[in-house]
Motif scaffolding. Structure first.
Motif, PDB file in Angstrom:
ATOM      1  N   ILE A 192       8.163  -0.662   6.094  1.00  0.00           N
ATOM      2  CA  ILE A 192       7.456   0.609   5.935  1.00  0.00           C
ATOM      3  C   ILE A 192       8.464   1.663   5.541  1.00  0.00           C
ATOM      4  CG2 ILE A 192       6.169   2.426   7.104  1.00  0.00           C
ATOM      5  CD1 ILE A 192       4.786   0.374   8.770  1.00  0.00           C
ATOM      6  N   ALA A 193       8.164   2.387   4.484  1.00  0.00           N
ATOM      7  CA  ALA A 193       9.041   3.450   3.977  1.00  0.00           C
ATOM      8  C   ALA A 193       8.294   4.774   3.996  1.00  0.00           C
ATOM      9  CB  ALA A 193       9.508   3.126   2.559  1.00  0.00           C
ATOM     10  N   GLN A 194       9.025   5.836   4.286  1.00  0.00           N
ATOM     11  CA  GLN A 194       8.449   7.180   4.282  1.00  0.00           C
ATOM     12  C   GLN A 194       9.353   8.114   3.485  1.00  0.00           C
ATOM     13  OE1 GLN A 194       6.529   9.201   7.808  1.00  0.00           O
ATOM     14  NE2 GLN A 194       8.408  10.404   7.749  1.00  0.00           N
ATOM     15  N   VAL A 195       8.758   8.758   2.494  1.00  0.00           N
ATOM     16  CA  VAL A 195       9.461   9.784   1.719  1.00  0.00           C
ATOM     17  C   VAL A 195       8.903  11.131   2.149  1.00  0.00           C
ATOM     18  CG1 VAL A 195       9.995  10.646  -0.588  1.00  0.00           C
ATOM     19  CG2 VAL A 195       9.738   8.172  -0.216  1.00  0.00           C
ATOM     20  N   GLU A 235       0.852  -1.186   0.000  1.00  0.00           N
ATOM     21  CA  GLU A 235       0.000   0.000   0.000  1.00  0.00           C
ATOM     22  C   GLU A 235       0.887   1.235   0.000  1.00  0.00           C
ATOM     23  OE1 GLU A 235      -2.357   1.643  -0.962  1.00  0.00           O
ATOM     24  OE2 GLU A 235      -4.038   1.031   0.335  1.00  0.00           O
ATOM     25  N   ALA A 236       0.371   2.311  -0.544  1.00  0.00           N
ATOM     26  CA  ALA A 236       1.060   3.608  -0.531  1.00  0.00           C
ATOM     27  C   ALA A 236       0.018   4.699  -0.348  1.00  0.00           C
ATOM     28  CB  ALA A 236       1.842   3.831  -1.827  1.00  0.00           C
ATOM     29  N   VAL A 237       0.268   5.596   0.624  1.00  0.00           N
ATOM     30  CA  VAL A 237      -0.674   6.678   0.904  1.00  0.00           C
ATOM     31  C   VAL A 237       0.102   7.983   1.087  1.00  0.00           C
ATOM     32  CG1 VAL A 237      -2.419   5.192   1.960  1.00  0.00           C
ATOM     33  CG2 VAL A 237      -0.612   6.170   3.382  1.00  0.00           C
ATOM     34  N   GLN A 238      -0.565   9.092   0.756  1.00  0.00           N
ATOM     35  CA  GLN A 238       0.022  10.414   0.969  1.00  0.00           C
ATOM     36  C   GLN A 238      -0.527  10.992   2.279  1.00  0.00           C
ATOM     37  OE1 GLN A 238      -0.850  13.267  -2.058  1.00  0.00           O
ATOM     38  NE2 GLN A 238       0.290  14.929  -1.075  1.00  0.00           N
ATOM     39  N   THR A 239       0.375  11.368   3.176  1.00  0.00           N
ATOM     40  CA  THR A 239      -0.008  11.909   4.471  1.00  0.00           C
ATOM     41  C   THR A 239       0.687  13.247   4.691  1.00  0.00           C
ATOM     42  OG1 THR A 239       1.821  10.973   5.760  1.00  0.00           O
ATOM     43  CG2 THR A 239      -0.042   9.513   5.284  1.00  0.00           C
ATOM     44  N   ARG A 240       0.387  13.899   5.796  1.00  0.00           N
ATOM     45  CA  ARG A 240       1.051  15.161   6.102  1.00  0.00           C
ATOM     46  C   ARG A 240       2.523  14.970   6.465  1.00  0.00           C
ATOM     47  NH1 ARG A 240      -2.034  16.526  11.834  1.00  0.00           N
ATOM     48  NH2 ARG A 240      -1.839  14.444  12.771  1.00  0.00           N
ATOM     49  N   TYR A 241       2.917  13.719   6.730  1.00  0.00           N
ATOM     50  CA  TYR A 241       4.321  13.438   7.032  1.00  0.00           C
ATOM     51  C   TYR A 241       5.114  13.087   5.777  1.00  0.00           C
ATOM     52  CZ  TYR A 241       1.765  12.696  11.363  1.00  0.00           C
ATOM     53  OH  TYR A 241       0.907  12.832  12.430  1.00  0.00           O
ATOM     54  N   GLY A 242       4.438  12.941   4.663  1.00  0.00           N
ATOM     55  CA  GLY A 242       5.048  12.512   3.413  1.00  0.00           C
ATOM     56  C   GLY A 242       4.322  11.292   2.872  1.00  0.00           C
ATOM     57  N   VAL A 243       4.951  10.644   1.907  1.00  0.00           N
ATOM     58  CA  VAL A 243       4.373   9.439   1.323  1.00  0.00           C
ATOM     59  C   VAL A 243       4.824   8.236   2.144  1.00  0.00           C
ATOM     60  CG1 VAL A 243       4.270   7.966  -0.711  1.00  0.00           C
ATOM     61  CG2 VAL A 243       4.302  10.444  -0.965  1.00  0.00           C
ATOM     62  N   ARG A 244       3.872   7.456   2.598  1.00  0.00           N
ATOM     63  CA  ARG A 244       4.170   6.271   3.378  1.00  0.00           C
ATOM     64  C   ARG A 244       3.756   5.029   2.595  1.00  0.00           C
ATOM     65  NH1 ARG A 244       2.698   7.969   9.682  1.00  0.00           N
ATOM     66  NH2 ARG A 244       4.678   9.066  10.036  1.00  0.00           N
ATOM     67  N   MET A 245       4.669   4.071   2.559  1.00  0.00           N
ATOM     68  CA  MET A 245       4.446   2.832   1.806  1.00  0.00           C
ATOM     69  C   MET A 245       4.740   1.645   2.694  1.00  0.00           C
ATOM     70  SD  MET A 245       6.399   4.004  -1.700  1.00  0.00           S
ATOM     71  CE  MET A 245       7.701   4.827  -0.761  1.00  0.00           C
ATOM     72  N   ILE A 246       4.015   0.570   2.465  1.00  0.00           N
ATOM     73  CA  ILE A 246       4.257  -0.680   3.174  1.00  0.00           C
ATOM     74  C   ILE A 246       4.272  -1.823   2.178  1.00  0.00           C
ATOM     75  CG2 ILE A 246       1.799  -1.050   3.662  1.00  0.00           C
ATOM     76  CD1 ILE A 246       2.637  -2.444   6.277  1.00  0.00           C
ATOM     77  N   VAL A 247       5.210  -2.733   2.373  1.00  0.00           N
ATOM     78  CA  VAL A 247       5.269  -3.976   1.618  1.00  0.00           C
ATOM     79  C   VAL A 247       5.507  -5.078   2.635  1.00  0.00           C
ATOM     80  CG1 VAL A 247       6.556  -5.350  -0.054  1.00  0.00           C
ATOM     81  CG2 VAL A 247       6.102  -2.962  -0.526  1.00  0.00           C
TER      82      VAL A 247
END
Length: 384
Positions: free
Chosen positions: A247-250, A169-181
């Motif tokens: 979990i990755a955060q850009v 999954e990948a979502v855009q949040t106020r902290y940046g883009v967060r992805m999970i695999v």
């Protein structure tokens, strides 16, 4: 799963069924051997016609058409051999045996074909339902998410009607883009249930939890709560259940990627034509094995990710794919050969083609991938 956490197949219902099927497939040949032994010894006064007739009938039930034909040929050879040895040609008993053997063989082939066609149709229907359920849970990621351009790919291995345990999954949040695999151990409904639970927790908590480690911990807690529900999972699933996850955060305003890796294959970053694996400095075990780590050890790790860089998150079905020579898929080299020029979706399509060429079209495990290109400037309004 990572090979570090992979164990040999458990001796459960599936293993027992395989042993029973193997034994059942041996029975027709054992019967033919028994008939041959009786007819070539002084015990040939025993009437073996009905025994030999059972060979094609049992073979048609337990074997594929090719092996069934082999069993029928063996039965005919035994019948000819015994009739010749006992000088029984010309007797009514011999011709009756041959006629019964032929009729049972023909009936067995017809019945076997009809049953196999019905089972194939039934399996195809179950497979379509399973794939549809998986597609509802694993939706494609948006093409544009804040500071990144993204794409996703999910491929199912040839595992019958069993749905896999890969998640992304990948979502855009106020902290940046967060992805999970992630990758849930096992297949089937239990694995898909765990996928739904982990993704549900991530999709909720990713928007309001500022600590990336806390996001991962919420996913782990959700899986523990689900496993603790009485009767939710079979006992063996509770004993084996764990999930590798990354979990990755850009961030919106920093040229980095922050990672929390719980036993998952490290992502690859493509920078100026060269790939590097973002290996964690302190490896951590998968979700479900929290007793093996200390809370103070777990913290996000940051790696450079400047505009123009390409980040690939994937499950172990990619790197563990083998060719006929038993060589692993060279993901870093293939990633460098494709480069950063294609848009993410085209990049994944080329990677998919390379993977299929490498394996000859036979994937042994499910595959899930997310690709994220760091762009020059942010677009869109962060989610509050």
């Amino acid at each position: 799963m990572l090979s570090l956490f992979r164990s040999s197949p458990r001796p459960g219902a599936g293993g027992q069924s395989g042993v029973l099927l193997t034994l059942a497939q041996c029975v027709p040949f054992l019967i033919a051997l028994a008939v041959l032994t009786i007819e070539l010894t002084p015990a040939h006064f025993i009437y073996t016609g009905p025994l030999l007739t059972a060979v094609p009938a049992l073979a048609a039930v337990t074997m594929a058409p090719g092996r069934t034909a082999l069993a029928v040929a063996l039965a005919l050879a035994v019948s000819v051999t015994t009739a010749t040895y006992n000088q029984a040609w010309g007797t009514l008993q011999v011709y009756t045996n041959f006629l019964a053997l032929a009729l049972v063989s023909i009936a067995g082939f017809i019945t076997s074909g009809a049953v196999r066609a019905y089972r194939r149709s039934e399996l195809d229907q179950v497979r379509r339902i399973a794939v549809a359920a998986q597609e509802v849970i694993l939706r494609p990621v948006p093409e544009r998410l804040g500071p990144v351009r993204a794409a996703s790919l999910c491929l199912a291995a040839g595992t019958g009607a069993q749905v896999g345990g890969d998640l992304y999954e990948a979502v855009q949040t106020r902290y940046g883009v967060r992805m999970i695999v992630g990758d849930v151990r096992g297949k089937g409904l239990n694995a898909m249930r765990a996928v739904a639970v982990a993704l549900g927790a991530f999709r909720v908590v990713a928007y309001y939890e500022d600590d990336l480690v806390a996001v991962m911990n919420h996913c782990a807690a959700a899986l523990r709560r689900e496993a603790a529900v009485p009767g939710a999972y079979p006992e063996e699933a509770l004993m084996e259940g764990f999930t590798t996850a990354l979990i990755a955060q850009v961030p919106n305003d920093e040229p980095v990627v922050q990672l929390v890796n719980r036993g998952h294959p490290p992502p690859l970053a493509l920078h100026e034509g060269r790939t590097r694996a973002l290996v964690p400095a302190s490896p951590l075990p998968p979700l479900g094995l929290e007793d093996l780590i200390a809370a103070s050890r777990e913290k996000p790790e940051s790696y450079p990710l400047v505009p123009g860089d390409r980040l690939l998150l994937y499950t172990d079905g990619v790197i563990e794919a083998r060719n006929p020579d038993n060589d692993f898929f060279p993901l870093p080299e293939v990633m460098e050969s494709i480069g950063s020029s294609p848009i993410p979706q085209e990049f994944l399509e080329q990677l998919h083609e390379a993977l299929i060429r490498h394996t000859g079209g036979h994937l042994a495990d499910d595959v899930a991938m997310i690709i994220a290109d760091r762009l020059e400037e942010e677009s869109g309004t962060p989610v509050i």
